[in-house]
Design a protein around this motif. Structure first.
Motif, short mmCIF file in Angstrom:
data_model
loop_
_atom_site.label_atom_id
_atom_site.label_comp_id
_atom_site.label_asym_id
_atom_site.label_seq_id
_atom_site.Cartn_x
_atom_site.Cartn_y
_atom_site.Cartn_z
N ASN A 55 0.83 -1.23 0.00
CA ASN A 55 0.00 0.00 0.00
C ASN A 55 0.86 1.27 0.00
O ASN A 55 2.05 1.24 0.27
CB ASN A 55 -0.94 -0.02 1.21
N MET A 81 -4.55 3.25 -1.41
CA MET A 81 -5.92 3.44 -0.93
C MET A 81 -6.37 4.88 -1.15
O MET A 81 -7.55 5.19 -1.03
CB MET A 81 -6.02 3.07 0.57
N SER A 82 -5.42 5.76 -1.50
CA SER A 82 -5.78 7.15 -1.79
C SER A 82 -6.16 7.34 -3.24
O SER A 82 -7.20 7.91 -3.55
CB SER A 82 -4.62 8.09 -1.46
N THR A 128 -10.57 6.57 9.66
CA THR A 128 -9.15 6.30 9.41
C THR A 128 -8.36 7.52 9.90
O THR A 128 -8.95 8.57 10.15
CB THR A 128 -8.86 6.10 7.90
N GLY A 129 -7.06 7.38 10.01
CA GLY A 129 -6.25 8.52 10.44
C GLY A 129 -4.83 8.08 10.66
O GLY A 129 -4.57 6.88 10.81
N1 LIG Z 1 -1.10 8.71 0.73
C1 LIG Z 1 -1.73 7.63 1.15
N2 LIG Z 1 -2.28 7.61 2.38
C2 LIG Z 1 -2.93 6.49 2.76
C3 LIG Z 1 -3.02 5.34 1.94
N3 LIG Z 1 -3.71 4.39 2.60
C4 LIG Z 1 -4.03 4.91 3.80
N4 LIG Z 1 -3.57 6.18 3.89
C5 LIG Z 1 -3.63 7.08 5.06
O1 LIG Z 1 -2.86 6.47 6.08
C6 LIG Z 1 -3.47 6.67 7.37
C7 LIG Z 1 -3.74 5.30 8.02
O2 LIG Z 1 -4.79 4.64 7.32
P1 LIG Z 1 -5.78 3.67 8.09
O3 LIG Z 1 -6.66 3.02 7.06
O4 LIG Z 1 -6.43 4.34 9.23
O5 LIG Z 1 -4.72 2.60 8.61
P2 LIG Z 1 -4.94 1.37 9.60
O6 LIG Z 1 -4.01 0.30 9.14
O7 LIG Z 1 -6.38 1.01 9.66
O8 LIG Z 1 -4.42 1.98 10.96
P3 LIG Z 1 -4.82 1.60 12.50
O9 LIG Z 1 -6.32 1.57 12.61
O10 LIG Z 1 -4.21 2.70 13.30
O11 LIG Z 1 -4.21 0.26 12.79
C8 LIG Z 1 -4.75 7.48 7.09
O12 LIG Z 1 -4.42 8.84 7.29
C9 LIG Z 1 -5.05 7.19 5.63
O13 LIG Z 1 -5.76 8.24 5.01
C10 LIG Z 1 -2.41 5.40 0.65
O14 LIG Z 1 -2.41 4.47 -0.15
N5 LIG Z 1 -1.78 6.56 0.32
#
Ligand SMILES: Nc1nc2c(ncn2[C@@H]2O[C@H](COP(=O)(O)OP(=O)(O)OP(=O)(O)O)[C@@H](O)[C@H]2O)c(=O)[nH]1
Ligand SMILES: [Mg+2]
Length: 385
Positions: A55, A81-82, A128-129
């Motif tokens: 990712n 994911m963005s 998310t964050g």
């Molecule tokens: N630029 C970018 N940001 C991303 C991408 N995927 C996720 N993010 C950002 O990364 C951060 C973490 O994403 P989450 O989906 O909350 O990650 P998680 O694995 O669920 O994290 P936890 O719940 O803390 O375990 C968020 O601010 C998202 O917007 C990506 O592919 N590119």
């Protein structure tokens, strides 16, 4: 505050959710391969199929993916994911890999984008964050014929509770347990040595310039990282470095806590710290997770001025990493929900920074003994206040 912190650190064995498949999210900004291996081992132990995703490819060039795939022995679908790159392939491969009605656990360290993936697949608007630990409990979401299980970003070992930093299973005597902890701490430092020397070298130069220009270093951290910060400041003072330390330890001895109490989320602490920071100073923030509130906030405030910011952290894709001009990444994971190897590595990084600096500034034995000796000023002898 404390209960939340403990909650963040509790992980439930994902086996108890009866997964029939797993998706492993690797954050290409900070792949944390050794931790990903532990996830993979756990999945292999249960014997379920796994789909790998690389990712955040929008933030890094693709060159690193092959190396991570090689280290993990797992093919990774490049994705973001963005920008939604790779989503079609993930949907297709998901349908090929898992049987209908399968319960699929989405695994990975925090901030890897687990919840973002589930949101993209299901169309649900999920929280998310970039603060570590946005998702604090396992949650199941229907996705077509499947059920996706969002997980917490902690190592989840299917067979062991792993409630301490080091896995002590299999140790048969007290001596073996002690030896394993000591060895693992040492291994965390050695793995850090392999990746961190260039960053430490750069920061030694930054600190040296800062001091030679008549400015100072301010170091900060919370909890165990506060102890690392204190040790760094102690080493600095013994070697003639102008250095100050601010932590939330012994918070009731700092004026800000008289009014507001102290905690990691206490912005009053970072504001108070800012008063001691001048333009040209260097602020070093230490946080194993990279998500300690007042620590990253202090760096954000400093960075808005002409202050140089340095992060010492295991997790660079975090608010602390984002707020730093220079990042020194330790490489001490994997660990269980508690951490000690990371702290040991951070202590070693602190020593490497300050002792190298002292040597290169030519601090002599005489001078350092002078700095270590107590300096006594005459004080009144009468017993009247
Ligand atoms: N630029 C970018 N940001 C991303 C991408 N995927 C996720 N993010 C950002 O990364 C951060 C973490 O994403 P989450 O989906 O909350 O990650 P998680 O694995 O669920 O994290 P936890 O719940 O803390 O375990 C968020 O601010 C998202 O917007 C990506 O592919 N590119
Ligand atoms: Mg999440």
């Amino acid at each position: 505050m404390h209960s939340k912190r403990v909650l963040k650190k509790i992980s439930t064995p994902f086996e108890s959710f009866g997964p029939q498949g797993a998706i492993l999210m690797v954050n290409m900004v900070d792949p944390q391969v050794s931790t990903m291996r532990v996830f993979l081992e756990a999945v292999e132990e249960v014997g379920i199929p796994v789909l790998g995703v690389a990712n955040k490819t929008d933030l890094v060039d693709g060159a690193g993916r092959a190396a991570v795939e090689g280290e993990l022995g797992l093919e990774l679908i490049p994705a973001s994911m963005s920008t939604l790159e790779g989503m079609e392939e993930i949907r297709t491969r998901l349908a090929e890999t898992f049987a209908p009605k399968d319960r699929i656990a989405v695994l990975g360290v925090f901030n890897s984008g687990k919840t973002s993936l589930i949101g993209n697949l299901t169309g649900l608007d999920l929280a998310t964050g970039n603060l570590p630990g946005t998702t604090l409990e396992f949650t199941a979401y229907p996705y077509g014929d499947y059920v996706l299980i969002d997980t917490v970003g902690q190592i989840i070992d299917v067979s062991k509770p792993m409630m301490v930093s080091v896995d002590l299973s299999g140790c048969e005597s007290t001596g073996e347990r002690i030896a394993r902890v000591l060895r693992q701490d040492a291994e965390g430092i050695l793995a850090t040595l392999e990746v961190a020397v260039p960053a430490i070298e750069t920061v030694v130069g930054v600190l040296r310039e800062c001091i030679e220009a008549g400015n100072k270093i301010v170091v900060t951290g919370a909890g165990a990282s506060a102890l690392v910060a204190m040790e760094m400041a102690g080493q600095g003072l013994e070697t003639g470095v102008p250095i100050m330390v601010f932590t939330n330890n012994l918070g009731d001895m700092q004026p800000i806590s008289f009014a507001k109490g102290t905690g990691e989320e206490e912005a009053g602490l970072s504001r108070y710290m800012s008063l001691a920071i001048n333009d040209g100073d260097v602020v070093i923030g230490i946080s194993a997770s990279g998500g300690t509130g007042f620590v990253y906030h202090a760096l954000e405030r400093a960075r808005a001025r002409s202050v140089i910011t340095v992060a010492i952290t295991e997790n660079v894709d975090t608010p602390l990493g984002d707020a730093a001009d220079y990042v020194i990444k330790s490489n001490a994971k994997p660990e269980g929900p508690s951490s000690s190897k990371v702290q040991a590595a951070h202590l070693a990084i602190g020593h490497a920074l300050l002792l190298t600096l002292a040597d290169e500034r030519g601090v002599s034995a005489d001078r350092s003994i002078e700095l270590m000796l107590p300096e006594v000023v005459p004080t009144k002898k009468m017993g009247i206040k």
